[in-house]
Each structure stands twice: as structure tokens, then as C-alpha cells.
Design an enzyme around this catalytic site. Structure first.
Site, mmCIF file in Angstrom:
data_model
loop_
_atom_site.group_PDB
_atom_site.id
_atom_site.type_symbol
_atom_site.label_atom_id
_atom_site.label_comp_id
_atom_site.label_asym_id
_atom_site.label_seq_id
_atom_site.Cartn_x
_atom_site.Cartn_y
_atom_site.Cartn_z
ATOM 1 N N ASP A 1 41.687 39.566 39.754
ATOM 2 C CA ASP A 1 40.640 38.601 40.132
ATOM 3 C C ASP A 1 41.010 37.882 41.425
ATOM 4 O O ASP A 1 40.212 37.121 41.953
ATOM 5 C CB ASP A 1 40.415 37.568 39.012
ATOM 6 N N GLY B 1 35.858 34.364 36.180
ATOM 7 C CA GLY B 1 34.755 33.776 36.956
ATOM 8 C C GLY B 1 35.179 32.580 37.784
ATOM 9 O O GLY B 1 36.313 32.112 37.707
#
Ligand code: AMP
Ligand code: MG
Length: 533
Positions: free
Chosen positions: A275, A105
Site C-alpha cells: 500500500d 485505504g
């Protein structure tokens, strides 16, 4: 052009349309069933504007006066949130160095909101280094000056080179110290803190999809997929199984095209975890990246990857495919079939290879790729460039300077060797075998150019349009950082200006096109970088 930032038009679709984290505390945790968490930037003590990229300001319809205003500094240092913004951090996961890492995240990125410019283009404004979020795990959510200068300059340099990338609007010093152990060797130091404002149509990564598949949150995965297709790929038909497959195929094509560009300009991303790969095919997350100096396909600047060299220059295309494979795995349960996804993955290879060959013949100033001769010509060049340390950027510019008349059979050998000599890091004479291979390649190159019949001038112009003279050499970025750390930000500006025109000869700026000096060979920040930033 908007006068003040209050005139920016926001349309915060991501937060409006996608499921949000029901919890509102800013505590590090696993966030389930949500695409994002609302979070506010933290206050900074004494922000100072270091640099602003006027081309990015123009994309947002911001004037130079607005960029120089007090309000601009407040907003892009995190000290003011405009009423129309809706700040949030995205939830995503990722495969790091080949292993599933679970939830990652936006640990130190805060999306302020989505603006629409007067042409209706959507641009997400994102602060990097503006404080912790629920995704910060054990880290602080902050960024230091050195990594922020590197990301600011490289984003813009890549754009001006014609490489798809996220952009950088502004770079601000926060006035707050940030402690970092640069090489994870027990030497933590206080460094100046900084905040970058990144700008892109979206910052959605492969990992945004992977996290929901890993958690079997199929409903959220599908919502994000539908949203992404409608918002970022509006040319595709309405979402449905066929569209999902078309979308994946397009992500494959964009990734292949992006990596061909990296190979063209000698860029090594350094941390190609899933990511850090954008579904839009934009270069994203400039961390321990580097620019190839001597042509070495095994090189990586990332000391964290020194052992396995997973993300070395020459392996970037394969890693792109491996990462796409992970995205395919996340999508498979939703599309209910594997074969079409596999076909796209296979197509990635052929697209990449075709793209690479087409790019290499352009770099060599040849008309069209001719498999009968050019596969060998390209492969052998790669070997010849590795006979000794040969600066890739300097070599291709010098090759453009060769005039065929001077390299006629029986002509002066020195002319034929000149483009290589210009790019060598060592000065000792070539061995007999090296001389033989180098001249042999040059002879074949000249024959090949003659077959095309392209005049020297035409070839030179074409080559100089794809072979940059100015790239963000690792040691140049470090020199700019050293000066900035002492409060002198002029070199950041000066480098940005040079890098705006990477393909042009820039009289008076030749010092920025030189080989890496010897002192920079093993200096931290110049050839060795870690993930600590
Ligand atoms: P990277 O591979 O550097 O892009 O980062 C991997 C993950 O670590 C991402 O989720 C980042 O947001 C997070 N991260 C990296 N540095 C920090 C930091 N200083 N504070 C919080 N999160 C961070
Ligand atoms: Mg990242």
C-alpha cells in the site's frame, strides 16, 4: 499565475469516472465495490502555516502572495473546501510485512481534487492528517508535527536529489493536540497536530488494485486499470490485454529505477508494504524512513521492523520485486495469462542490476561499466565500507577529491586512505588486515580510473553531480522538529533551503554535511523510528 485559490482549475476525473461508495456517512467500515468514499476534512482550531515549498506552488501556478493568504491557510488546514473541489478518500488494500492485511485505504489522507495547471499537467492535492475517513480503522485520521516535518522535508529533498517522489506543498500546525504512544510502550503523550498538503499526479498504489482482486470485484478492478492507463499513462495505447501487460512492464521499470535512486543516495523507505508503493514509481508515504549514515546494508530505521528487518537498506530491491509479484497476482485473472507478467518480473531483476551497476560506476566516476573489473570493484567496496563504520555520503564526496597523481605507486599511504579516514566514525587505528583491504581497494580504483584516462577535475565534477553532499540526515530532521515544537520554524526553512542544492558546495552550510554526532546514535527520532505518526 492565479491570484487566489478560486482561480485554480479543477478536473476531478477520479471521482467523476470511477465507482463511488454509495454510503455517505463517515463511519469506519468495509467499503465494497467502490474506488473511493467522499469525505470532508475536519475543522481545525487554530491553524498556523509552518512552511510552504515555493517550487510546488509554482507547479500549481500559485503565487507567493496566494500562499501567504488567509484563504490558503484555511484551505490547507481543512477549514475551507473550494467549490470546485470534490474531496474523497481512496479504497485500497495491501500486504503489510509480507501478509495480506485486507482493506486499508486513505485512513488519514483526503484528496481535495485534481488541478490542471496552465501547461495542462494534472496534480492531485491531498491533505494528510485532516481527520478520519471510512478507512481510518481504529486510528484517528490525524498526524503529528514530527512526522509531518519529516515528510515535508524529505519529499522535497528527494525531488531536489532527482529521485522520483510525491511532493509537499505546505505544512500547517492545526492547534489541536494529538495523542500518540510513540514507541507503543504504554507512554501516550499529547503532541502538536499538523497537516501536510501532498501533491502528485496520482497517489494510486499497488494496493488499489490488490483490494479488488482479493474481493473478486473484477469489474471495478478493470475500470480502475483502464482509468489509470488513460489518465496516468496516456502514452500507452487504449486499454486492452496487450496494454495491461505493457502497463505492468512499465510499473516494473519505474519501480526498478526508483529503487536504484534510493540505493544511490542511501535512502531507506522503512515500510515498503504494497500500500506504500506507487504505480507511478514515485517514492510515497514517508514514515519511519531513514538515511544511511554508516554504510550498513542491514540497517533499517523502523523499530517496528527491528526483528525481521524485512525493509532493510540492502533488501529494498528484492522487496520491490516481491511487491510487483503481488500486483501481478492481482492482474493475472484480468489479463488471463501468467507468463508475460512473469517475464516482466524477471526483467525487473536484470533492469535493476544493470541500473545499479550503471549508477555505481557513476558514483565512482568511471566511464562505462566493465563487467570484467567492475563487478568485483563494486562488491569489494561494499565490504571495505563495512570494515568499520564509514559514512556513505561523506565517503563518496571525499573519493571525488582524490587526485591520482598523489596516489602514485609508492606514494604516501595517508593520501590513499584519506577518503575513508574522512568518513570513519571511530578514530582508533585500522588493524593490519583492514589497512591491507582498504589500500588494496584504493589501488585497484586508481588503476581503473587511470585506464579510463579521465582527468581529476572531470571525474570530480561527474561524481559530485550524483553523490550528494547534503542529505536529510536523521538527526538534522530531528533538530528541526525539536525547534518547531517550541514554535521556532526557522530550521525547517533553513534545511529546505540547503536541501534545494544537495550537490553543491554551500559555503557556510558545512554543519549540515557532518557525520551524525555521537548523541544522536541511539536517540529516538534520529536512528530509531516507529510507525506511530
Ligand atoms: P502506513 O503503513 O503508515 O502508510 O499506514 C497503513 C494504513 O494505516 C493506511 O491505510 C493509513 O491510512 C492508515 N493510518 C496510519 N495512520 C493513521 C491514523 N493516524 N489514522 C487513520 N489511519 C491511519
Ligand atoms: Mg501508507
Amino acid at each position: 499565475m492565479s491570484r487566489s485559490l478560486d482561480a485554480l482549475r479543477f478536473d476531478n476525473r477520479f471521482t467523476r469516472q470511477l465507482p463511488s461508495d454509495p454510503e455517505s456517512t463517515n463511519q469506519r467500515r468495509q467499503v465494497m465495490g467502490a474506488c473511493y468514499s467522499r469525505v470532508l476534512p475536519q475543522h481545525t482550531q487554530q491553524p498556523v502555516l509552518v512552511a510552504c515549498a515555493r517550487e510546488v506552488a509554482e507547479l500549481l501556478d500559485l503565487t507567493e502572495a496566494t500562499c501567504a493568504s488567509e484563504q490558503f491557510l484555511r484551505v490547507f488546514s481543512g477549514n475551507e473546501v473550494l467549490a470546485a473541489m470534490d474531496p474523497y478518500a481512496m479504497c485500497y488494500g495491501g500486504h503489510q510485512f509480507g501478509h495480506w492485511a485486507g482493506q486499508l485505504g486513505d485512513g488519514r489522507a483526503i484528496n481535495l481534487g485534481e488541478t490542471l495547471n496552465r501547461d495542462g499537467q494534472r496534480w492531485v492535492l491531498q491533505l494528510k492528517g485532516a481527520g478520519p475517513t471510512p478507512y481510518s480503522r481504529t486510528a484517528d485520521g490525524l498526524a503529528v508535527l514530527r512526522s509531518s516535518v519529516r515528510e515535508f522535508l524529505c519529499s522535497e529533498a528527494m525531488h531536489h536529489l532527482g529521485v522520483p517522489t510525491t511532493r509537499a506543498l505546505s505544512l500547517v500546525l492545526t492547534g489541536d493536540p494529538v495523542v500518540r504512544d510513540m514507541f507503543y510502550d504504554g507512554n501516550p503523550q499529547a503532541e502538536p497536530g499538523a497537516i501536510l498538503c501532498r501533491v502528485a499526479p496520482s497517489f494510486t498504489r499497488f494496493g488499489n488494485f490488490e483490494i479488488f482482486a482479493a474481493r473478486q470485484e473484477w469489474d471495478v478492478l478493470q475500470q480502475l486499470l483502464d482509468y489509470t492507463i488513460r489518465t496516468d499513462f496516456p502514452h500507452l495505447p487504449e486499454p486492452g490485454i496487450d496494454t495491461y501487460l505493457m502497463w505492468f512492464d512499465e510499473v516494473c521499470r519505474r519501480t526498478a529505477a526508483m529503487i536504484v535512486h534510493w540505493m544511490r543516495v542511501g535512502f531507506v523507505h522503512g515500510v515498503m508494504n504494497t500500500d506504500n508503493l506507487s504505480v507511478l514509481g514515485l517514492t510515497i508515504d514517508y514514515g519511519p524512513y531513514g538515511w544511511l549514515e554508516d554504510y550498513d546494508p542491514d540497517w533499517t530505521p523502523n523499530t517496528t521492523d527491528a526483528e525481521g528487518r524485512r525493509y532493510r537498506f540492502g533488501q529494498q530491491p528484492q522487496i520491490g520485486q516481491w511487491n510487483l509479484g503481488q500486483l501481478a497476482r492481482a492482474l493475472a485473472p484480468i489479463v488471463g495469462q501468467v507468463e508475460p507478467l512473469q517475464e516482466s518480473l524477471m526483467r525487473y531483476s536484470s533492469l535493476y542490476n544493470d541500473g545499479y551497476n550503471a549508477m555505481m560506476v557513476q558514483k565512482l566516476g568511471l566511464g562505462c561499466f566493465d563487467p570484467a573489473t567492475d563487478v568485483d570493484l563494486i562488491n569489494d567496496l561494499q565490504s571495505v565500507l563495512q570494515l568499520r563504520e564509514t559514512d556513505m555520503t561523506i565517503f563518496f564526496r571525499a573519493l571525488a577529491e582524490v587526485s591520482l597523481g598523489e596516489i602514485a605507486p609508492g606514494g604516501d599511504e595517508a593520501d590513499a586512505r584519506a577518503p575513508f579516514e574522512a568518513a570513519y566514525y571511530q578514530t582508533d587505528p585500522l588493524t593490519e588486515a583492514q589497512r591491507h583491504d582498504t589500500l588494496g581497494w584504493m589501488r585497484r580504483y586508481v588503476d581503473r580510473v587511470r585506464r579510463d584516462g579521465t582527468p581529476d577535475d572531470t571525474r570530480r565534477q561527474a561524481m559530485n553531480a550524483v553523490n550528494p553532499k547534503y542529505v536529510l540526515r536523521n538527526y538534522l530532521a530531528q533538530l528541526a522538529i525539536d525547534k518547531s515544537a517550541e514554535g521556532d520554524h526557522t530550521m525547517v526553512e533553513e534545511l529546505l533551503e540547503v536541501l534545494r542544492h544537495p550537490y553543491d558546495e554551500q559555503p557556510g552550510k558545512e554543519q549540515f554535511a557532518q557525520k551524525r554526532p555521537e548523541w544522536a546514535r541511539h536517540r529516538a527520532g534520529c536512528s530509531m523510528l516507529s510507525c506511530s505518526s
